[in-house]
Every structure is written in C-alpha cells, then in structure tokens.
Enzyme design. Structure first.
Site, PDB file in Angstrom:
ATOM      1  N   HIS A   1     113.803  43.568 116.064  1.00 52.36           N
ATOM      2  CA  HIS A   1     113.907  43.745 117.343  1.00 52.36           C
ATOM      3  C   HIS A   1     115.205  44.417 117.757  1.00 52.36           C
ATOM      4  O   HIS A   1     116.511  44.029 117.056  1.00 52.36           O
ATOM      5  CB  HIS A   1     114.026  42.557 117.993  1.00 52.36           C
ATOM      6  CG  HIS A   1     112.943  41.420 118.012  1.00 52.36           C
ATOM      7  ND1 HIS A   1     112.262  41.007 119.017  1.00 52.36           N
ATOM      8  CD2 HIS A   1     112.402  40.814 116.810  1.00 52.36           C
ATOM      9  CE1 HIS A   1     111.164  40.099 118.470  1.00 52.36           C
ATOM     10  NE2 HIS A   1     111.466  39.860 117.455  1.00 52.36           N
TER      11      HIS A   1
ATOM     12  N   ASP B   1     108.764  46.535 123.770  1.00 50.69           N
ATOM     13  CA  ASP B   1     108.462  45.270 123.530  1.00 50.69           C
ATOM     14  C   ASP B   1     107.571  44.891 124.852  1.00 50.69           C
ATOM     15  O   ASP B   1     107.791  45.350 125.886  1.00 50.69           O
ATOM     16  CB  ASP B   1     109.261  44.149 123.407  1.00 50.69           C
ATOM     17  CG  ASP B   1     108.744  42.684 122.997  1.00 50.69           C
ATOM     18  OD1 ASP B   1     108.917  42.620 121.663  1.00 50.69           O
ATOM     19  OD2 ASP B   1     108.179  42.042 123.670  1.00 50.69           O
ATOM     20  N   ILE B   2     106.457  44.288 124.655  1.00 48.74           N
ATOM     21  CA  ILE B   2     105.526  44.084 125.700  1.00 48.74           C
ATOM     22  C   ILE B   2     106.162  42.854 126.571  1.00 48.74           C
ATOM     23  O   ILE B   2     105.567  43.037 127.811  1.00 48.74           O
ATOM     24  CB  ILE B   2     103.996  43.634 125.278  1.00 48.74           C
ATOM     25  CG1 ILE B   2     102.999  43.895 126.212  1.00 48.74           C
ATOM     26  CG2 ILE B   2     104.123  42.012 124.751  1.00 48.74           C
ATOM     27  CD1 ILE B   2     101.661  43.863 126.000  1.00 48.74           C
TER      28      ILE B   2
ATOM     29  N   ASN C   1     113.230  37.897 113.017  1.00 44.03           N
ATOM     30  CA  ASN C   1     112.708  36.545 112.897  1.00 44.03           C
ATOM     31  C   ASN C   1     111.683  36.488 111.568  1.00 44.03           C
ATOM     32  O   ASN C   1     110.885  37.504 111.381  1.00 44.03           O
ATOM     33  CB  ASN C   1     111.904  36.267 113.989  1.00 44.03           C
ATOM     34  CG  ASN C   1     112.755  36.132 115.343  1.00 44.03           C
ATOM     35  OD1 ASN C   1     113.728  35.740 115.275  1.00 44.03           O
ATOM     36  ND2 ASN C   1     112.262  36.611 116.592  1.00 44.03           N
TER      37      ASN C   1
ATOM     38  N   HIS D   1     109.183  43.728 111.551  1.00 47.56           N
ATOM     39  CA  HIS D   1     109.772  44.397 112.833  1.00 47.56           C
ATOM     40  C   HIS D   1     111.269  44.064 113.035  1.00 47.56           C
ATOM     41  O   HIS D   1     111.547  42.720 112.944  1.00 47.56           O
ATOM     42  CB  HIS D   1     108.853  43.996 114.041  1.00 47.56           C
ATOM     43  CG  HIS D   1     108.676  42.637 114.364  1.00 47.56           C
ATOM     44  ND1 HIS D   1     107.617  41.838 113.638  1.00 47.56           N
ATOM     45  CD2 HIS D   1     109.207  41.818 115.378  1.00 47.56           C
ATOM     46  CE1 HIS D   1     107.629  40.784 114.131  1.00 47.56           C
ATOM     47  NE2 HIS D   1     108.376  40.540 115.223  1.00 47.56           N
TER      48      HIS D   1
ATOM     49  N   VAL E   1     104.274  37.766 114.744  1.00 41.90           N
ATOM     50  CA  VAL E   1     103.631  38.919 114.335  1.00 41.90           C
ATOM     51  C   VAL E   1     103.979  39.062 112.797  1.00 41.90           C
ATOM     52  O   VAL E   1     105.370  39.496 112.778  1.00 41.90           O
ATOM     53  CB  VAL E   1     103.835  40.295 115.028  1.00 41.90           C
ATOM     54  CG1 VAL E   1     103.118  41.304 114.424  1.00 41.90           C
ATOM     55  CG2 VAL E   1     103.374  39.973 116.461  1.00 41.90           C
TER      56      VAL E   1
HETATM   57  P1  5GP Z   1     108.443  37.834 116.743  1.00 37.19           P
HETATM   58  O1  5GP Z   1     108.087  36.802 117.601  1.00 37.19           O
HETATM   59  O2  5GP Z   1     107.364  38.004 115.695  1.00 37.19           O
HETATM   60  O3  5GP Z   1     109.916  38.152 116.233  1.00 37.19           O
HETATM   61  O4  5GP Z   1     108.189  39.072 117.707  1.00 37.19           O
HETATM   62  C1  5GP Z   1     106.937  39.627 118.050  1.00 37.19           C
HETATM   63  C2  5GP Z   1     107.049  40.458 119.533  1.00 37.19           C
HETATM   64  O5  5GP Z   1     106.198  41.331 119.520  1.00 37.19           O
HETATM   65  C3  5GP Z   1     107.591  39.541 120.559  1.00 37.19           C
HETATM   66  O6  5GP Z   1     108.775  40.020 121.177  1.00 37.19           O
HETATM   67  C4  5GP Z   1     106.210  40.170 121.557  1.00 37.19           C
HETATM   68  O7  5GP Z   1     106.622  40.072 122.701  1.00 37.19           O
HETATM   69  C5  5GP Z   1     105.997  41.432 121.039  1.00 37.19           C
HETATM   70  N1  5GP Z   1     104.549  41.970 121.222  1.00 37.19           N
HETATM   71  C6  5GP Z   1     103.583  40.967 120.729  1.00 37.19           C
HETATM   72  N2  5GP Z   1     102.497  41.528 121.082  1.00 37.19           N
HETATM   73  C7  5GP Z   1     102.549  42.987 121.491  1.00 37.19           C
HETATM   74  C8  5GP Z   1     101.830  44.079 121.948  1.00 37.19           C
HETATM   75  O8  5GP Z   1     100.702  44.045 121.957  1.00 37.19           O
HETATM   76  N3  5GP Z   1     102.648  45.095 122.003  1.00 37.19           N
HETATM   77  C9  5GP Z   1     103.968  45.072 122.141  1.00 37.19           C
HETATM   78  N4  5GP Z   1     104.334  46.140 122.718  1.00 37.19           N
HETATM   79  N5  5GP Z   1     104.792  44.153 121.845  1.00 37.19           N
HETATM   80  C10 5GP Z   1     104.027  43.077 121.490  1.00 37.19           C
END
Ligand code: 5GP
Ligand code: ZN
Length: 113
Positions: A101, A29-30, A86, A99, A95
């Site tokens: 986590h 994760d970024i 999520n 995915h 996103v």
């Molecule tokens: P969500 O909030 O949709 O459950 O999780 C999205 C996750 O994607 C977040 O933890 C966020 O930090 C990660 N994320 C968003 N953009 C990027 C990216 O460009 N690269 C990587 N490696 N992770 C990302």
C-alpha cells in the site's frame, strides 16, 4: 488460480492502473484510505511477504522503487507517505497476493491501529 490481484494483473478485472511493466502493476485502491492510496503488486503470485524467496529480491526492490517514484509523481514524497504490507489475519490482510500500500496526502497517525 482464483486470486483477485492476479486477475487485475491479467486485465480480467478492471482497475485504474497507474503504472505497469512486465513484472509489476500499480493501481488505485478501490476503497482509498487517503487522497493517495495505490497498490503496488508483482505480477507473480506471492501470497504474503512470508513467501518471498531469494529469487524475488530484485523484484521486491523494484516494487519499492516503483512506490517511491509514484509517491514523487503524486506529490506526496516531500510531505511524507507510508508503505504498508499487511500480513495474515491480525494485520488485516484481506487479499492474499503480496501488495504494498502506498498511502499519502494526509498526515498519518502512529502507531497504526
Ligand atoms: P489488505 O487488507 O489485504 O492489506 O489490502 C487489500 C486492499 O485491496 C484494500 O485496501 C482494498 O480496498 C483493496 N481492494 C480489494 N478489492 C479490490 C479491487 O477489486 N480493486 C481494487 N482496486 N482494490 C481492491
Ligand atoms: Zn495472485
């Protein structure tokens, strides 16, 4: 399709890939929320868990097994870790490509915020 995780899967946007095969990609994760914070995704675009179809059952199982293997690899399996999916705005999904986590390496509060 304008999807960030499709682009990571295709290699158009770089990521620190920790596992990949024909069906699945896993990457750091970024913005990690714990010492281990990995995203495990299908290469197939599935927007949310609500769109998982019967034909995706094996794929979802492989994603869970991959998460477990990565948890062992990272040394967080015995202490404990969390898999999180999520879904939609109230859960903070940002996103819209399915995915999982994998979060570990510290103790995690319950219930989640
Ligand atoms: P969500 O909030 O949709 O459950 O999780 C999205 C996750 O994607 C977040 O933890 C966020 O930090 C990660 N994320 C968003 N953009 C990027 C990216 O460009 N690269 C990587 N490696 N992770 C990302
Ligand atoms: Zn996608």
């Amino acid at each position: 399709m304008d999807c960030l995780f499709c682009k990571i899967s295709e290699g158009v946007i770089p990521a620190k890939i920790v596992f990949e095969n024909e069906r699945i990609v896993a990457f750091d994760d970024i913005n990690p929320q714990a010492p281990t914070h990995i995203q495990i995704i299908p290469r197939k675009h599935i927007a949310t868990v609500l769109e998982v179809a019967a034909e995706d059952r094996e794929l979802i199982g492989e994603i869970i097994q991959t998460a477990a293997a990565l948890a062992r690899e990272r040394g967080v399996a015995d202490d404990g870790f969390r898999l999180v999916v999520n879904t939609n705005p109230a859960a903070g999904q940002s996103v819209y490509h399915l995915h999982v986590h994998l979060i570990g390496g510290r103790s995690l509060g319950w219930p989640p915020g």
